[in-house]
Design a protein around this motif. Structure first.
Motif, mmCIF file in Angstrom:
data_model
loop_
_atom_site.group_PDB
_atom_site.id
_atom_site.type_symbol
_atom_site.label_atom_id
_atom_site.label_comp_id
_atom_site.label_asym_id
_atom_site.label_seq_id
_atom_site.Cartn_x
_atom_site.Cartn_y
_atom_site.Cartn_z
ATOM 1 N N ASN A 175 0.814 -1.216 0.000
ATOM 2 C CA ASN A 175 0.000 0.000 0.000
ATOM 3 C C ASN A 175 0.854 1.276 0.000
ATOM 4 O O ASN A 175 0.477 2.285 0.575
ATOM 5 N N THR A 195 2.850 -1.325 -14.011
ATOM 6 C CA THR A 195 2.293 -1.885 -12.785
ATOM 7 C C THR A 195 3.209 -2.876 -12.067
ATOM 8 O O THR A 195 2.869 -3.346 -10.986
ATOM 9 N N ASN A 198 -1.303 -1.333 -8.149
ATOM 10 C CA ASN A 198 -2.661 -1.263 -8.701
ATOM 11 C C ASN A 198 -2.799 -0.017 -9.581
ATOM 12 O O ASN A 198 -1.842 0.745 -9.758
ATOM 13 N N LYS A 199 -3.989 0.221 -10.103
ATOM 14 C CA LYS A 199 -4.236 1.356 -10.990
ATOM 15 C C LYS A 199 -4.057 2.696 -10.299
ATOM 16 O O LYS A 199 -3.812 3.707 -10.937
ATOM 17 N N LYS A 200 -4.184 2.714 -8.976
ATOM 18 C CA LYS A 200 -4.005 3.951 -8.214
ATOM 19 C C LYS A 200 -2.547 4.206 -7.863
ATOM 20 O O LYS A 200 -2.219 5.191 -7.215
ATOM 21 N N LYS A 255 -0.579 2.212 -5.986
ATOM 22 C CA LYS A 255 -0.203 1.669 -4.675
ATOM 23 C C LYS A 255 0.210 0.204 -4.829
ATOM 24 O O LYS A 255 -0.396 -0.549 -5.607
ATOM 25 N N SER A 256 1.215 -0.201 -4.078
ATOM 26 C CA SER A 256 1.703 -1.580 -4.162
ATOM 27 C C SER A 256 0.690 -2.539 -3.549
ATOM 28 O O SER A 256 0.095 -2.261 -2.514
ATOM 29 N N THR A 257 0.484 -3.657 -4.226
ATOM 30 C CA THR A 257 -0.478 -4.649 -3.750
ATOM 31 C C THR A 257 0.179 -5.970 -3.375
ATOM 32 O O THR A 257 -0.387 -6.730 -2.596
#
Length: 121
Positions: free
Chosen positions: A57, A80, A107-109, A111-113
């Motif tokens: 995140n 990504t 992610n598309k925003k 932030k690391s997932t």
């Protein structure tokens, strides 16, 4: 005699340099880059870094503050997914036999997932 001692040291050294998990430390991680990337310092911190979800995140810039800039992998660059160098292992020539990275998916925003180890071998 000295040859035998040297050979014995080469055989014993890996036993003492085995992966020993240590707590993630941003400064130690950054200092273990460059020529020091051959050492196990970063590799020994990866379990803590992944399990503690320290990099989850976070934006790419936040991650860069913690572990430095991503590496470029030919043919693997996408917005990504970023790869951050952990360790290089060399054989008898100048090209690395294996490089270990932290593979971080965003992610598309932005932030690391997820964070996982990725090896070229």
């Amino acid at each position: 005699m000295n040859y035998k001692i040297g050979l014995l040291m080469l055989l014993i050294l890996p036993l003492f340099s085995c992966n020993q998990d240590i707590k993630f430390d941003s400064e130690k991680w950054k200092n273990a880059g460059g020529e020091s990337i051959l050492l196990d310092t970063r590799l020994n911190m990866t379990n803590d870094l992944i399990e503690s979800k320290t990099l989850i995140n976070k934006s790419e810039s936040e991650i860069i503050e913690l572990i430095d800039s991503p590496s470029r992998l030919h043919g693997k660059e996408v917005d990504t997914i970023k790869y951050f160098a952990v360790q290089e292992i060399y054989g008898w020539d100048i090209d690395p036999e294996e490089i270990t990275f932290l593979k971080i998916i965003f992610n598309k925003k932005g932030k690391s997932t997820s964070v996982e180890l990725y090896s070229t071998k």
